[in-house]
Design a protein around this motif. Sequence first.
Motif, PDB file in Angstrom:
ATOM      1  N   THR A 160       4.887   1.534  30.812  1.00  0.00           N
ATOM      2  CA  THR A 160       5.901   2.580  30.882  1.00  0.00           C
ATOM      3  C   THR A 160       5.489   3.803  30.087  1.00  0.00           C
ATOM      4  O   THR A 160       5.926   4.907  30.382  1.00  0.00           O
ATOM      5  N   ALA A 161       4.643   3.619  29.082  1.00  0.00           N
ATOM      6  CA  ALA A 161       4.282   4.764  28.249  1.00  0.00           C
ATOM      7  C   ALA A 161       3.516   5.800  29.042  1.00  0.00           C
ATOM      8  O   ALA A 161       3.624   6.998  28.783  1.00  0.00           O
TER       9      ALA A 161
ATOM     10  N   TRP B 142       5.221  14.623  28.451  1.00  0.00           N
ATOM     11  CA  TRP B 142       5.460  15.241  27.148  1.00  0.00           C
ATOM     12  C   TRP B 142       5.713  16.722  27.312  1.00  0.00           C
ATOM     13  O   TRP B 142       5.091  17.381  28.142  1.00  0.00           O
TER      14      TRP B 142
ATOM     15  N   SER C   7      15.074  12.380  28.328  1.00  0.00           N
ATOM     16  CA  SER C   7      15.024  11.729  27.016  1.00  0.00           C
ATOM     17  C   SER C   7      16.404  11.757  26.383  1.00  0.00           C
ATOM     18  O   SER C   7      17.095  12.758  26.451  1.00  0.00           O
ATOM     19  N   GLY C   8      16.755  10.678  25.740  1.00  0.00           N
ATOM     20  CA  GLY C   8      18.121  10.528  25.248  1.00  0.00           C
ATOM     21  C   GLY C   8      18.895   9.551  26.104  1.00  0.00           C
ATOM     22  O   GLY C   8      19.890   8.988  25.663  1.00  0.00           O
TER      23      GLY C   8
ATOM     24  N   SER D 165       6.406  15.946  18.230  1.00  0.00           N
ATOM     25  CA  SER D 165       6.338  15.352  19.568  1.00  0.00           C
ATOM     26  C   SER D 165       7.670  15.544  20.263  1.00  0.00           C
ATOM     27  O   SER D 165       8.718  15.495  19.634  1.00  0.00           O
ATOM     28  N   ASN D 166       7.623  15.745  21.540  1.00  0.00           N
ATOM     29  CA  ASN D 166       8.824  16.042  22.305  1.00  0.00           C
ATOM     30  C   ASN D 166       8.721  15.393  23.688  1.00  0.00           C
ATOM     31  O   ASN D 166       8.291  16.037  24.646  1.00  0.00           O
ATOM     32  N   PRO D 167       9.072  14.131  23.793  1.00  0.00           N
ATOM     33  CA  PRO D 167       8.992  13.523  25.135  1.00  0.00           C
ATOM     34  C   PRO D 167      10.100  14.042  26.025  1.00  0.00           C
ATOM     35  O   PRO D 167      11.220  14.264  25.579  1.00  0.00           O
TER      36      PRO D 167
ATOM     37  N   SER E  54      17.891   6.631  27.110  1.00  0.00           N
ATOM     38  CA  SER E  54      17.775   5.239  26.659  1.00  0.00           C
ATOM     39  C   SER E  54      18.719   4.978  25.500  1.00  0.00           C
ATOM     40  O   SER E  54      19.271   3.879  25.378  1.00  0.00           O
ATOM     41  N   THR E  55      18.930   5.985  24.654  1.00  0.00           N
ATOM     42  CA  THR E  55      19.923   5.829  23.583  1.00  0.00           C
ATOM     43  C   THR E  55      21.303   5.603  24.172  1.00  0.00           C
ATOM     44  O   THR E  55      22.059   4.727  23.734  1.00  0.00           O
TER      45      THR E  55
ATOM     46  N   ASP F 182      12.587   9.318  29.194  1.00  0.00           N
ATOM     47  CA  ASP F 182      12.786   8.013  28.561  1.00  0.00           C
ATOM     48  C   ASP F 182      12.713   6.977  29.650  1.00  0.00           C
ATOM     49  O   ASP F 182      13.222   7.193  30.747  1.00  0.00           O
TER      50      ASP F 182
END
Lengths: 507, 487
Positions: free
Chosen positions: B414-415, B420, B381-382, B441-443, B384-385, B446
């Motif tokens: 994709t979800a 998680w 995660s991060g 929430s903490n995915p 995609s940013t 990404d």
Amino acid sequence: MADTPNGANGNVPEKKAEPAPAKSVGDDGLTPAEKKKRAKEEKQARRAAEKAGAGTSTAPVTNGVEASNGAVQPVGESSSQAAQQQQPAQVPRAQPRRPVEQAAAPTSTQHGRNPSTATQPPPPRRRNSQSVLPAVPKPASKPPKPKESKDVPLFSHLYAAQPRPTLLTTPKDIHPAIQALGFQYSTYAICGSTARTAAMLLAFKAAIADYTTPTGTSLARHMTTHFLSPQIEFLKACRPISESMGNGIRFLKKAVVEIDPSVDEGEAKAYLRDSIDMFLRERIVVTDRAIATAAVKQIKQNAVVLTYAKSSLVEKTLVEAHEAGTQFKVICVDSRPLYEGRNLARTLGRRGIEVEYTPLSGIAHAMKDATLVLLGARSMLSNGRLVSRVGTASIALHASHADVPVIVLCESVKFTGKVALDSVVLNEIAPPEELLLPDTTPTTTEGEGEGEKVKTLADWRDIPGLQILNLMYDVTPAEYIRMVICEYGSLPPSSVPVVHRLANEGV
Amino acid sequence: MPSAVSSFGTTPTLATFLKASKNNSIESGIELLVSLLQRRQIRNSRQCALATAHLLLRVIGQERVRDVQVLIKRVRSVGRRLISAQPREMAVGNIVRRVLGIIREVAEEASAEPESEVASPSSGGMRELHRPALNSTISSFSPLHQSSALPASFHSRFGSGDSSNDSTPLIQSFSDLSLVEQQQQQRPALAAAHAGSLFGLFQQPGSARNTPPVTGTSTPIPSTPTKGKVALNTTTSETIDLKSEILSSIRELLDELDVVDSQIAESALDHIHAGEIILINTSSQTVQRFLAAAARKRKFTVVVAETWPNDHQATHSTIVNGSRPSDGTGEPEESFKPLTALGTTVIMIPDSAVFALMSRINKVILAPHTVLANGSLLAASGSSTIALAARAHRVPVVVLSGIYKLSPVYPFDTAELIEWGDPSKVIDYADGELVDSLTVSNPIFDHVSADLIDLYITNLGGHAPSYLYRIVADHYRPEDVDLMSKA
């Protein structure tokens, strides 16, 4: 400089022959004063050598001793006075350091190479008291090499020239209210540009109340330069000031300067006090209410509002919307190291608003649910860009990618005539230590066995080539922002310079 | 590969599994791996891939390979158990599919000798242009399902390889096959085989009529049968050859898993040049090795985003110490020094500063968790940013990934692929007021779409994201994509 250049020239190779001005072993019998002189001569000779065209400076010289002397010594010379107390700790490191230092070019000292390669040194002159030359320098007597700069070169223009003041280093003429404020700034007890501006003006009110004009000068002339300026410099040293603070200071100085010299001091101080109150009321308190009321209209029923870090305006808006009875949900996005979003989440949660809290890494997922993004600002630039807490640009980027409208809530006191194209130009660098995790401790420097101590990031100052960057702000491009709400109305970001002229420059 | 730490009383890991697998029965080995996966005690793609490969090696080693179909069924059933233990750990499924592909390939090669001119060209052509079959949630009646052609066996019916097809011989062949395939419980669907040529086009309508309703694909007809004969009973010597072939191919697969990082690092000097500023995130060892390989020859700067809250401690440790301390998983890759020791400047930033610095970054290097068949990827995660910011600043994004991470699954939702993580990493459970009033929430992952990626560097070299489907086709069989149906 007592010695002649001739002496300087002759001294250079002699210096090379000895190990560094060995402070721990006084085998050359030099007093500290003489050592200082030699250091200066060294420097002069080095500069002369450099000018003489020291182009070839890469390969180590045939004489390994000379090279190692040359590499370490001048460096040691320049830091000899400063680094004496660091020497015992640095000394065992000097030996393993050197190969790395010589191998890695960029940050290591360039001047270390020149003396050894620039000009052929004349044969060394010896005094009778000297031992056989050239003595191989013992690692134990090496002076410590100066620590490489841990400033990120890209942001070198943003690093503070002097360290932050502490209780002991505060200048004597700082009013206690200002001093307390300064420390509240540097520990982030007061954080957020609106809060800082208001606190600053209130502290100035207290300071002005205690001020007395010295005889022979008028309040208007004396207060600005001799009273206010040192206080402002102190606050700047604690933490760089924001645009709204700058506008407040300009307002205050203007009010001071316009005081008629014939007005007596008590009246003048009352006038200043009232001006500050009026400024705070007009440009912050009432403005905030107006902006919040306008922004509440943007929050529709069953909206999902996403916000980042903690903005006082966004908090006011959300509280007002909740009290007006709108059903909505808030997603608070947060980041290290300040965790401001946590405070906002706490406040909203106490009011009974439904809040989801997610780290910045979860923004892609959170943005799928969001219907509106509300952001606060540190300032709006005249090219329409938003300066806000670092990470805001990522939020706006994801929002525009997901077609979620981004609304910025910003008082006109934060508008500025400056422009910036990226986040490097205007920014603030916070102390890197704030990024270290709270439970890491630096490992001790004794026992340098390779596998024995696992280093942690807290040792980062000892690791060459490692830098930590703690940016405070970033600049969000105007195309990611849908609307700016200020007390003059709701505008597109391109109208910021117009409002700035109107509000801050009175045109 | 005994772990240095005694495994008694400590959390079991891959090392425990590998050690235990020497002594215990297959079934308990499977159970152990299933429980490790369920409890997330094996986390990394690579560790999961290694564990799965070792387990399947043992499973096949123990089987008496009389019948390739039975072996395939056995492997599929073991694979199903492993995948259901942790469906989001795609590396497990990838390895199972690779092994199935290996088995099929070996079986085809073995049977190809008697009928070389028919079976082998078609089996060679099999993998040319076919598309991998799609996710199991697509029913066989969807138009997309018809896109692959019939297996080569239909052509083997016609002796000289004349495959001009009209429906009559097709129906004949089907009925012939039905005699042959009495052992098969279900009709084969359109397993891909012969795709490259236009014959596939002619066959589709016919096969559509004849295909009975099945969900997803199932095991195809083996391409072995000689006319009308049940060619499934092979002699013992052939069986032993098959098994040893399969086992040696799986060992090659294990070797591939071991050298993935060094193969990827071989192309480092092609992509990293002096004076560049490169952005990375997470503590991925693949990326570190890649950069270390370049750092030996070139001087550049690396900016590391610390990836809070899921990987920041490991990232800090990797920046300072280099390779992860060995935990006895028997990783043959040697430990490496931290980049700072190799003369690279490393700047650590919090993830929030990624956009702020992107205008100065020359290149972004990402390490994925899984790569999907359409070229998109699941990364920490991060990511995609970072990828979006890179696109906004026109900075190239390079992804380093071994082939074992490439999954033939097409991400329709994709979800559901996102895993998680632990919310207490974001807000500690000790903070009671917040725990009561907030949803946290903490995915962990990404999804980064394929249009944000510029280059994939795998152990086979560099490819554009649009080429990945071919690599998928080379390594996996479409009939293996859906493992969940019991066939």
